[in-house]
Design a protein around this motif. Structure first.
Motif, PDB file in Angstrom:
ATOM      1  N   VAL A   4       6.446 -34.466  20.003  1.00 63.78           N
ATOM      2  CA  VAL A   4       7.909 -34.523  20.074  1.00 63.78           C
ATOM      3  C   VAL A   4       8.505 -33.581  19.032  1.00 63.78           C
ATOM      4  CG1 VAL A   4       9.925 -36.016  19.736  1.00 63.78           C
ATOM      5  CG2 VAL A   4       7.938 -36.867  20.971  1.00 63.78           C
ATOM      6  N   ILE A   5       7.926 -33.545  17.833  1.00 64.92           N
ATOM      7  CA  ILE A   5       8.415 -32.669  16.771  1.00 64.92           C
ATOM      8  C   ILE A   5       8.222 -31.212  17.186  1.00 64.92           C
ATOM      9  CG2 ILE A   5       8.017 -31.925  14.403  1.00 64.92           C
ATOM     10  CD1 ILE A   5       7.359 -34.837  13.740  1.00 64.92           C
ATOM     11  N   ASN A   6       7.063 -30.904  17.793  1.00 67.36           N
ATOM     12  CA  ASN A   6       6.825 -29.538  18.256  1.00 67.36           C
ATOM     13  C   ASN A   6       7.844 -29.114  19.318  1.00 67.36           C
ATOM     14  OD1 ASN A   6       4.665 -29.217  16.547  1.00 67.36           O
ATOM     15  ND2 ASN A   6       3.124 -29.765  18.097  1.00 67.36           N
ATOM     16  N   VAL A   7       8.181 -30.012  20.229  1.00 70.19           N
ATOM     17  CA  VAL A   7       9.147 -29.713  21.278  1.00 70.19           C
ATOM     18  C   VAL A   7      10.528 -29.473  20.671  1.00 70.19           C
ATOM     19  CG1 VAL A   7      10.355 -30.687  23.279  1.00 70.19           C
ATOM     20  CG2 VAL A   7       7.879 -30.900  23.099  1.00 70.19           C
ATOM     21  N   VAL A   8      10.951 -30.292  19.703  1.00 73.34           N
ATOM     22  CA  VAL A   8      12.266 -30.149  19.060  1.00 73.34           C
ATOM     23  C   VAL A   8      12.326 -28.829  18.293  1.00 73.34           C
ATOM     24  CG1 VAL A   8      13.775 -31.117  17.281  1.00 73.34           C
ATOM     25  CG2 VAL A   8      12.704 -32.620  18.952  1.00 73.34           C
ATOM     26  N   VAL A   9      11.269 -28.494  17.566  1.00 69.38           N
ATOM     27  CA  VAL A   9      11.249 -27.242  16.811  1.00 69.38           C
ATOM     28  C   VAL A   9      11.280 -26.054  17.772  1.00 69.38           C
ATOM     29  CG1 VAL A   9       9.834 -25.805  15.294  1.00 69.38           C
ATOM     30  CG2 VAL A   9      10.123 -28.235  14.793  1.00 69.38           C
ATOM     31  N   ALA A  10      10.525 -26.109  18.849  1.00 65.79           N
ATOM     32  CA  ALA A  10      10.512 -25.018  19.823  1.00 65.79           C
ATOM     33  C   ALA A  10      11.899 -24.865  20.461  1.00 65.79           C
ATOM     34  CB  ALA A  10       9.450 -25.267  20.900  1.00 65.79           C
ATOM     35  N   PHE A  11      12.531 -25.962  20.789  1.00 63.07           N
ATOM     36  CA  PHE A  11      13.875 -25.918  21.372  1.00 63.07           C
ATOM     37  C   PHE A  11      14.870 -25.312  20.381  1.00 63.07           C
ATOM     38  CE2 PHE A  11      18.013 -27.855  22.335  1.00 63.07           C
ATOM     39  CZ  PHE A  11      18.182 -27.396  23.624  1.00 63.07           C
ATOM     40  N   ALA A  12      14.822 -25.686  19.124  1.00 66.82           N
ATOM     41  CA  ALA A  12      15.718 -25.139  18.100  1.00 66.82           C
ATOM     42  C   ALA A  12      15.505 -23.634  17.945  1.00 66.82           C
ATOM     43  CB  ALA A  12      15.504 -25.858  16.774  1.00 66.82           C
ATOM     44  N   VAL A  13      14.250 -23.189  17.965  1.00 68.59           N
ATOM     45  CA  VAL A  13      13.962 -21.763  17.840  1.00 68.59           C
ATOM     46  C   VAL A  13      14.511 -21.010  19.047  1.00 68.59           C
ATOM     47  CG1 VAL A  13      12.065 -20.076  17.845  1.00 68.59           C
ATOM     48  CG2 VAL A  13      11.953 -22.065  16.347  1.00 68.59           C
TER      49      VAL A  13
END
Length: 177
Positions: A4-13
């Motif tokens: 979930v953290i990886n998905v949120v970081v990827a979305f923010a980038v």
């Protein structure tokens, strides 16, 4: 949880990259040029302050209104300091200077053939505004008791208006003396 953290970081980038690509039009905004976010300034605001303080340049007034956004704050600043700050050179890239009104042309020779010169309008006086020219000759002196005395309350609005006009005329004639 780690996914979930990886998905949120990827979305923010992705969002940051998208904003960077779409905002790269190369033209600076007004906030970038002036160094602050300008407030909305209407022509009524400019006219209000320039009518109150005709000696303050319009560019100084507009610059301060862009900063404050308030006629009251700008007016208080003028009253407290007596002047407004001169806008920086970057201000004039967004708001070019308005040309000053042309000076009055030199008077032409009255014998010249062109009659297109505009004659200046004579200044209006209180006597002419209230049509008191005929009363100047009639009333040589007015006593102080007649000028600002209390008026009796009249029954109709027409009588009250006539009484007010008469008192106003007496005050103007007394001030003329």
């Amino acid at each position: 949880m780690g996914e979930v953290i990886n998905v949120v970081v990827a979305f923010a980038v992705i969002v940051l990259i998208f904003r960077w690509v779409t905002s790269g039009d190369g033209q600076p905004t007004a906030a970038d040029t002036l160094g602050f976010r300008p407030k909305n300034v209407s022509q009524d605001m400019l006219d209000t302050i320039s009518n109150m303080f005709p000696d303050i340049p319009i560019d100084n007034i507009r610059y301060d209104l862009l900063r404050t956004g308030s006629v009251e704050l700008t007016t208080n600043k003028i009253l407290e300091r007596g002047y407004l700050d001169v806008p920086p050179p970057s201000y004039f890239t967004l708001y070019p200077r308005t040309p000053a009104p042309a000076a009055a042309p030199a008077r032409q020779n009255p014998n010249s053939a062109s009659s297109s010169a505009v004659q200046p309008k004579p200044k209006e006086t209180l006597i002419s505004r209230y049509h008191l020219e005929d009363r100047i000759i009639k009333e040589e002196t007015i006593s102080d008791g007649e000028v600002g005395g209390r008026a009796a309350w009249e029954d109709t609005p027409e009588k009250r208006e006539a009484s007010l006009k008469e008192r106003k005329a007496k005050m103007i004639l007394a001030a003329r003396q």
